[in-house]
Enzyme design. Structure first.
Site, short mmCIF file in Angstrom:
data_model
loop_
_atom_site.label_atom_id
_atom_site.label_comp_id
_atom_site.label_asym_id
_atom_site.label_seq_id
_atom_site.Cartn_x
_atom_site.Cartn_y
_atom_site.Cartn_z
N HIS A 133 0.86 -1.18 0.00
CA HIS A 133 0.00 0.00 0.00
C HIS A 133 0.89 1.22 0.00
O HIS A 133 1.67 1.45 0.93
CB HIS A 133 -0.92 0.01 1.22
CG HIS A 133 -1.84 1.20 1.25
ND1 HIS A 133 -3.09 1.19 0.66
CD2 HIS A 133 -1.69 2.45 1.78
CE1 HIS A 133 -3.66 2.36 0.83
NE2 HIS A 133 -2.83 3.16 1.50
N CYS A 134 0.79 2.03 -1.04
CA CYS A 134 1.66 3.20 -1.21
C CYS A 134 0.93 4.44 -0.72
O CYS A 134 -0.14 4.79 -1.24
CB CYS A 134 2.07 3.36 -2.67
SG CYS A 134 3.15 4.77 -2.96
N VAL A 135 1.51 5.11 0.28
CA VAL A 135 0.87 6.31 0.82
C VAL A 135 1.01 7.49 -0.14
O VAL A 135 0.24 8.45 -0.06
CB VAL A 135 1.48 6.68 2.19
CG1 VAL A 135 1.17 5.61 3.22
CG2 VAL A 135 3.00 6.89 2.08
N ASN A 144 -1.93 7.03 -2.15
CA ASN A 144 -3.10 6.69 -1.33
C ASN A 144 -3.89 5.53 -1.93
O ASN A 144 -5.11 5.56 -2.01
CB ASN A 144 -4.02 7.91 -1.15
CG ASN A 144 -5.06 7.70 -0.06
OD1 ASN A 144 -4.82 6.99 0.91
ND2 ASN A 144 -6.23 8.29 -0.24
N SER A 145 -3.17 4.52 -2.37
CA SER A 145 -3.80 3.36 -2.99
C SER A 145 -2.82 2.19 -2.92
O SER A 145 -1.62 2.38 -2.65
CB SER A 145 -4.18 3.66 -4.44
OG SER A 145 -4.71 2.51 -5.07
#
Length: 429
Positions: free
Chosen positions: A282-284, A287-288
């Protein structure tokens, strides 16, 4: 006699909201002008702060929820909620960078504090398992603000040609396009039609027995690889290995929250609250999740960003520190704090260097994982369970489960998200 039909009581229709009205988190109609009214939690927090008493964590959470719910802007058919996490970068980034340009020591303090504050906020939100737009806002606003400073402070000095400016602008546009593509559906799994709700063995097999055509052949599911020196024939058929292995493995493939059977390499994201095919992480920053359908766009966005950032840094240093090499100008540029324009440009260069170094590390890890055909989630799981082969102090982790060689791994990555034609299991060697 005919039975008398009872008239249905018509429910009163809700009146349309005006531009300043909204439905709050309690389901009641509220008004933007009343945002400072009835703030019991905030009053309690101020009272405890004035009397030097500690504030309870649940009170802080209620205050934050109230502020985020009431922070709205007037809009057609009701006031729209503004995500409070997007505001700090918009306010703090320009202020801190301008303060850092006043003096060399201020620049060291500010540019050292910014990554530490970002890491603190990341671990805070990661521990609470909640989504945040802070990092997406920080990334997009950093791109826009760096480009604005470049146009305002660097281009007017006359050392940047039209072709160079056009190339940098094109790179910025391509970054936004790649980010838009990376933010789209990463490969969410849909719930197969099954009435069973508990993850018992018979119920786990339900989607395969009742609707094998539905759960069979998820688009882009990894269909080959070696596990314990044998080929995963069930993956080649595009289905999860449920009902064919041990009951423990069947329960592992079953997602109790999404009520579905996960195919190979899929996982449930606790932040997004849904299962993702071939989930990497999950890549901040977007945001996905990064999964099967957007992994290529994510790598493309990283590569374009690195090239554009390095090019912009070189153009800026060649302008404010003439007749010096890039590396020398980065650490030794006499007279750069003599005027405000060059000082701000130099500060933005160092800010860009810090961001670029962080993204380069992420890009390097991604290239290594793709070369060994592992996802970041599989790497973290292997490190926790102390399995797999580790090289270079854990920088490289080879689980050996899906590794088919460098070229085949990259070929498989280049075809992610495409519907592959499954070959019979007997033809797989």
């Amino acid at each position: 006699m005919k039975p008398v039909k009872k008239k249905k009581t018509e429910e009163p229709e809700l009146e349309p909201l005006c531009c300043c009205e909204y439905i709050d988190r309690n389901g009641e109609k509220n008004h933007v002008a009343a945002c400072l009214c009835d703030c019991q939690d905030l009053d309690e927090g101020c009272d405890r702060w004035l009397t030097c008493k500690s504030l309870r964590p649940e009170t802080c959470e209620r205050i934050t929820d109230t502020i985020s719910d009431r922070l709205r802007i007037p809009w057609l058919r009701g006031a729209k909620k503004v995500n409070i996490s997007i505001l700090p970068p918009l306010v703090l980034l320009p202020v801190l960078l301008r303060v850092a340009s006043w003096h060399f020591l201020l620049g060291v303090v500010v540019l050292t504090s910014l990554p530490m504050l970002a890491l603190w906020y990341y671990y805070l939100t990661h521990r609470r398992k909640e989504q945040t737009l802070f990092f997406l806002s920080l990334g997009l606003f950093s791109l826009g603000y760096m480009y604005y400073v470049f146009l305002q402070e660097v281009v007017p000095q006359g050392h940047v040609g039209p072709a160079q400016l056009a190339l940098l602008t094109c790179g910025l546009f391509l970054i936004l396009v790649a980010l838009y593509r990376a933010k789209k559906n990463p490969g969410y799994l849909s719930n197969p039609a099954c009435n069973d709700k508990s993850p018992s063995n018979s119920q786990i097999e339900c989607p395969i027995k009742k609707g094998q055509e539905k759960t069979k052949g998820f688009p882009g599911t990894d269909t080959s690889g070696s596990l314990n020196n044998r080929t995963l024939k069930d993956d080649a058929k595009g289905s999860s290995r449920v009902g064919l292995d041990s009951p423990a493995k069947s329960k592992e493939d079953w997602c109790a929250k999404c009520q579905l059977v996960r195919p190979a390499r899929a996982w449930h994201c606790r932040i997004c609250g849904i299962c993702v095919r071939r989930m990497d992480h999950h890549c901040v920053w977007i945001n996905s999740c990064v999964g099967e359908s957007n992994h290529q766009a994510f790598i493309l966005a990283l590569s374009i960003f690195l090239l554009t950032s390095v090019y912009g840094i070189s153009l800026t240093l060649n302008t404010i520190c003439r007749d010096r090499s890039l590396f020398t100008a980065l650490f030794y540029c006499p007279g750069v704090y003599a005027n405000y324009s060059s000082a701000l440009s130099f500060t933005c260069v160092w800010y860009s260097v810090i961001i670029t170094a962080g993204m380069a590390y992420i890009f390097l890890i991604q290239l290594i994982n793709i070369s060994y055909n592992v996802t970041e989630r599989e790497v973290q799981q292997a490190l926790r369970q102390k399995t797999g082969r580790r090289l270079l102090c854990g920088l490289i982790v080879d689980t050996g489960q899906y590794n088919r060689g460098f070229l085949r791994n990259w070929l498989q990555f280049s075809t992610l998200g495409t519907r592959t034609v499954h070959t019979p299991a007997e033809d797989i060697v």
